[in-house]
Design a protein around this motif. Structure first.
Motif, PDB file in Angstrom:
ATOM      1  N   UNK A   1       0.788  -1.261   0.054  1.00  0.00           N
ATOM      2  CA  UNK A   1      -0.167   0.019  -0.073  1.00  0.00           C
ATOM      3  C   UNK A   1       0.938   1.156  -0.031  1.00  0.00           C
ATOM      4  N   UNK A   2       2.110   1.020  -0.604  1.00  0.00           N
ATOM      5  CA  UNK A   2       2.962   2.516  -0.679  1.00  0.00           C
ATOM      6  C   UNK A   2       2.478   3.083  -1.868  1.00  0.00           C
ATOM      7  N   UNK A   3       2.584   4.451  -1.664  1.00  0.00           N
ATOM      8  CA  UNK A   3       2.288   5.676  -2.765  1.00  0.00           C
ATOM      9  C   UNK A   3       3.494   6.579  -2.809  1.00  0.00           C
ATOM     10  N   UNK A   4       4.300   6.697  -1.840  1.00  0.00           N
ATOM     11  CA  UNK A   4       5.292   7.867  -1.874  1.00  0.00           C
ATOM     12  C   UNK A   4       6.462   7.541  -2.701  1.00  0.00           C
ATOM     13  N   UNK A   5       6.933   8.221  -3.437  1.00  0.00           N
ATOM     14  CA  UNK A   5       7.958   8.185  -4.531  1.00  0.00           C
ATOM     15  C   UNK A   5       9.214   7.709  -3.772  1.00  0.00           C
ATOM     16  N   UNK A   6       9.461   8.229  -2.497  1.00  0.00           N
ATOM     17  CA  UNK A   6      10.635   7.801  -1.896  1.00  0.00           C
ATOM     18  C   UNK A   6      10.464   6.323  -1.300  1.00  0.00           C
TER      19      UNK A   6
ATOM     20  N   UNK B   1       8.822   3.740  -3.083  1.00  0.00           N
ATOM     21  CA  UNK B   1       8.661   2.739  -4.484  1.00  0.00           C
ATOM     22  C   UNK B   1       9.803   2.768  -5.328  1.00  0.00           C
ATOM     23  N   UNK B   2       9.805   1.724  -6.070  1.00  0.00           N
ATOM     24  CA  UNK B   2      10.673   2.208  -7.426  1.00  0.00           C
ATOM     25  C   UNK B   2       9.782   2.492  -8.431  1.00  0.00           C
ATOM     26  N   UNK B   3      10.508   3.588  -8.923  1.00  0.00           N
ATOM     27  CA  UNK B   3       9.708   4.263 -10.031  1.00  0.00           C
ATOM     28  C   UNK B   3       9.482   3.450 -11.250  1.00  0.00           C
ATOM     29  N   UNK B   4      10.403   2.680 -11.482  1.00  0.00           N
ATOM     30  CA  UNK B   4      10.083   1.620 -12.757  1.00  0.00           C
ATOM     31  C   UNK B   4       9.683   0.364 -12.503  1.00  0.00           C
TER      32      UNK B   4
ATOM     33  N   UNK C   1       6.835   3.736 -18.963  1.00  0.00           N
ATOM     34  CA  UNK C   1       7.309   3.136 -20.130  1.00  0.00           C
ATOM     35  C   UNK C   1       7.950   1.904 -19.400  1.00  0.00           C
ATOM     36  N   UNK C   2       8.914   2.004 -18.634  1.00  0.00           N
ATOM     37  CA  UNK C   2       9.686   1.094 -17.869  1.00  0.00           C
ATOM     38  C   UNK C   2       8.531  -0.078 -17.027  1.00  0.00           C
ATOM     39  N   UNK C   3       7.493   0.353 -16.572  1.00  0.00           N
ATOM     40  CA  UNK C   3       6.759  -0.630 -15.741  1.00  0.00           C
ATOM     41  C   UNK C   3       6.038  -1.508 -16.971  1.00  0.00           C
TER      42      UNK C   3
END
Length: 877
Positions: free
Chosen positions: A117-122, A124-127, A304-306
């Motif tokens: 349930x994480x949402x913060x960029x810090x 999460x892995x952006x890709x 795009x990476x995801x």
């Protein structure tokens, strides 16, 4: 409880409601933890553990982390398997005092932080996607639902229980929600193997009737029929996800897209062992580096990476889908200038999906609005770039999704400054001229500051103290400050009526005046009013964005699609990949195939070229199997893997590393390569090998592609040979699939003349005076030996051991030729001698004879390798 302080009573009450989580209890600028939570957190975070106060006669352990840096600590705790309940102050201390001098500040848990349930960029892995999954089982039916609340993706599919492991391996969810009655050892072991956190919840969360009501309420509909047809197990899984999100997000549900129903037959079935062996998205070390994904990823946007990882994990089995994707890549390969311009525009595009999600959960800020503005700006630029281009259907649909957001873009452009702050409470993000009321409040606030400067000058002249300053802090507000020496003058009769003493510090004395207090009131009111107006405008902008959330989600998907197509085209041109032909036949004809990861590694490490090889597994009436022999280190495993990877790449819609490729649709991909054990569950290397082989023989159909390496090597020679023999026959007669079967059991090569569709192939080597040169070329035919002793010598075994191994091997081969028995051989062999090998005479240097006529600049790499072996032999002689 009479001795418990009001604050501690509040803490214990909140903690009791969240017993399974660490409680981050907000106290001013810190999140504090107490009792067992403090002990566990201090150890996990490597922070100081202190003891303060008493509870039931014992010291209270406690530790804390600063609020401003809490996200880093949260990430550490989540990765170590903790759940964290974030308890915030719901009012200020001043508001609490209005209810009574001993009133405790109201606090409540606003969010449960869990792996899924994480949402913060810090955090999460952006890709990568961060999936939360739920598994439901109703009698004989089962379903899996999954969502990424940071992007809004929401999917569900019916699966058989045996498919749970492959699907979890495909999705790699961060967290799996199951009914507490379903927690079994096998499920825990499965989740542990895949690195998935399992969260048990009440079975009532999976009640299908309640689940349907929850999902309908989420989308504001009376029935799910308009979304598709879902069975009870699917509704149960979806409803459990929604219920879990309501619990963890405390009622602030994320912006979930409409549920997409998936089917098992839409993607190539790849089990967990095969994904691990092929290193599709993670290498065997567990990292992204050196995986196929890492080599392929040339995307320039997180979306795009995801999408690339999703496609690589789920190769398609639908011709129309595959060909649409290949057409998109081909179009970008043909129009290189357009593709380059598109990549430059996409490079400036922020993560639209995650900005939308944060806004929907009320965790966003002005920068998320700015990210949406930037994404829409680049969408407009991309549309303009492609205005005159003739593009295939997939890209045309993507461009169409980018249109229709001119009004929203104009609103955000007019309302926001160029570089807004992170948080709305910081203010200063609404552009001047957008709101007249805000402009008026700002003018009063800003002019008040200039008035303060003028007042300071006035007071300095009035008192004759040039160093006099007017300053501000959160306790005193505005005040006049001067040194203790000058303060005596201001405390005198001439000035005491005007300058009112407020505070004396070690080096300074502080005063105020009636005029200054009145000005402060006007300034503070103006500043607070301006901030309140900005917060109201922020909410209006957020609402305007969320009103178009469905369309913006389409924009995000379209941008990801464009990014992936142009990235795959860039990769194909740079690496000389070709467009594969995927059809309904049972062909598998690869000409000049290469292993993309090994090829890149060779180029970066030594500059050596990869040796390409052909592979023709065309199956017509039955199986098509290549029985591959040759020494270790010759490249058998690389050859096996590269052909499996080419099939994956072709069916995900990518070009492939080959001169040409024609692939009849692959339904399943199986790999049994490498050696590993599972000692925690009492499984030896051989047992793991047999379990994986059994899964292949029990599941592979006639459209499967199977790669097997060294079946039977983990047991006695004849046992292993027997198992390998029977396995090959089963693949041929029962599974009737396409397969590459590597082995050191040369006896199996005789089957090529007996089983139709089975052919011998070998990895060629060159032998030079007892040593081998690996040519890495796959040819038709069978190897007559495995060159194990030579490979052992290359590995650095002591020369005495190598020499002894040669003697034993010679005697074994001689005994076998003469029909003798091993027992007499053992009796006749002389004992092992550890004497050092004879040293070459220093008086002779035959190597010089080889070097006299050598011209190094004319040597090819292969000739150079041959020369090395000749020199070694010469040195020994």
């Amino acid at each position: 409880m009479s001795t418990v302080t009001p604050m501690m009573a509040q803490y214990l009450e909140i903690k009791a409601a969240h017993a399974d989580a660490l409680l981050f209890y907000r106290m001013g600028d810190f999140y504090e933890m107490f009792f067992d939570d403090a002990v566990a957190a201090a150890e996990a975070l490597d922070i100081a553990l202190t003891k303060r106060g008493k509870h039931e006669g014992n010291d209270i352990p406690m530790c804390g982390v600063p609020v401003h840096s809490a996200e880093g600590y949260l990430l550490t705790l989540i990765r170590k398997g903790f759940r964290v309940a974030v308890c915030e102050q719901m009012e200020s201390p001043a508001e609490a005092k209005k209810r009574g001098s001993k009133s405790v500040v109201k606090r409540d848990v606003v969010r449960l932080v869990t792996p899924g349930t994480l949402t913060e960029d810090s955090l999460l892995e952006a890709r990568r996607h961060n999936f939360l999954a739920a598994y439901a089982r109703i009698r004989d039916a089962a379903a899996l639902a999954w969502t990424d609340i940071s992007t809004g993706a929401f999917h569900v599919m019916t699966i058989s229980p045996v498919r749970l492991s492959p699907e979890l391996a495909r999705l790699a969810p961060a967290e799996l929600v199951v009914a507490d009655r379903m927690i079994e050892a096998d499920l825990r072991d499965l989740a542990s193997d895949l690195g998935v956190a399992v969260t048990p919840v009440s079975a009532s969360s999976f009640d299908s009737a309640s689940a349907e009501r929850r999902v309908c309420a989420l989308y504001g509909v009376g029935t799910l029929d308009s979304f598709g047809t879902f069975d009870r197990a699917e509704i149960s899984a979806m409803g459990a996800l929604v219920d879990y999100l309501e619990i963890t997000q405390k009622g602030k549900l994320p912006l979930l897209q409409l549920p997409q129903k998936e089917h098992e037959d839409r993607a190539v079935q790849i089990d967990a062992a095969t994904r691990r062996n092929l290193e599709l998205t993670r290498s065997l070390s567990g990292t992204r580096a050196n995986s196929l994904l890492a080599v392929m990823d040339r995307t320039v946007t997180p979306g795009g990476a995801r999408l690339l990882e999703q496609r690589l994990s789920s190769p398609s089995r639908h011709f129309d889908t595959i060909n649409e994707r290949l057409e998109a890549v081909s179009a970008c390969c043909e129009d290189t200038r357009l593709a380059r311009d598109l990549r430059e525009a996409l490079r400036k595009t922020p993560d639209l999906d995650r900005a939308l999600s944060r806004l929907s959960l009320d965790r966003g800020g002005p920068r998320d609005l700015a990210a949406i503005r930037a994404a829409l700006t680049q969408a407009g630029a991309i549309t303009a770039l492609c205005d005159a281009a003739e593009l295939p259907a997939l890209l045309t649909r993507a461009l169409r999704a980018l249109e229709g957001f001119g009004d929203l873009l104009a609103l955000l452009d007019a309302a926001l400054v160029a570089d807004p702050p992170l948080l709305a409470r910081d203010g200063g993000f609404i552009a001047a001229g957008h709101d007249s009321e805000l402009d008026e409040a700002r003018k009063l606030r800003d002019e008040g500051r200039s008035v303060i400067a003028g007042l300071q000058q006035k007071y300095a002249e009035h008192t004759g103290i040039p160093s006099l300053k007017i300053k501000h802090n959160n306790v005193l507000g505005y005040f006049i400050e001067t040194t203790a020496t000058h303060a005596r003058k201001m405390l005198g009769e001439d000035f005491s009526d005007t300058y009112i003493h407020r505070q004396t510090t070690a080096n300074q004395v502080r005063f105020t005046t009636v005029e200054l207090s009145e000005l402060e009131t006007r300034i503070l009111n103006a500043g607070n009013r301006a901030l309140e107006i900005e917060k109201r405008l922020y909410q209006g902008l957020s609402d305007a964005v969320l009103d178009q959330a469905a369309g913006l989600t389409g924009v995000a998907r379209a941008l990801a699609e464009l990014d992936l197509a142009t990235a795959l085209a860039d990769l194909s041109q740079a690496e000389n990949w070709c467009r594969p032909q995927v059809d309904a036949s049972r062909e598998f004809d690869i000409q000049g195939g290469r292993h993309p990861v090994v090829e890149q590694a060779l180029r970066s490490q030594s500059g050596e070229a990869f040796i390409a090889n052909d592979c023709d597994l065309t199956a017509r009436d039955g199986a098509a199997i290549w029985l591959l022999t040759g020494p270790n280190m010759a490249g058998k495993s690389t050859f096996l893997r590269q052909n499996a990877l080419i099939a994956v790449l072709a069916q995900m819609g990518s070009y492939v590393p080959a001169e040409s490729a024609r692939i009849g649709m692959v339904s399943q991909l199986f790999s049994r390569v490498g050696a590993s054990d599972d000692l925690a569950r009492g499984r030896s290397t051989f047992m793991v090998e047999m379990v994986e082989t059994a899964a292949i023989l029990n599941q592979a159909d006639d459209r499967a592609l199977v790669i097997l390496d060294e079946i039977g090597r983990g047991t006695a020679t004849y046992d292993g040979l027997s198992i390998a023999w029977a396995t090959l026959e089963h693949l041929h007669a029962v599974n009737a699939c396409r397969a590459l079967f590597a082995t050191h059991y040369h006896e199996l090569t005789a089957l090529a003349g007996k089983l139709g569709g089975v052919e011998n192939a070998t990895v060629a080597v060159k032998e030079w005076d007892g040593e081998v040169i690996f040519l890495h070329e796959v040819r038709k035919g069978a190897a007559d030996r495995s060159y194990g002793v030579q490979v052992a010598q290359l590995a650095g075994l002591p020369s005495t051991v190598v020499a002894r191994a040669r003697d034993v091997l010679d005697q074994l081969e001689k005994t076998e030729r003469e029909g003798g028995k091993q027992k007499s051989l053992i009796d006749d062999l002389p004992l092992f001698s550890a004497a050092p090998p004879p040293q070459p005479s220093p008086k002779t240097s035959p190597a010089l004879e080889l070097l006299d006529d050598i011209r190094p600049d004319e040597l090819s790499p292969r000739q150079a390798l041959d020369l090395v072996y000749k020199l070694k032999d010469a040195a020994r002689s």
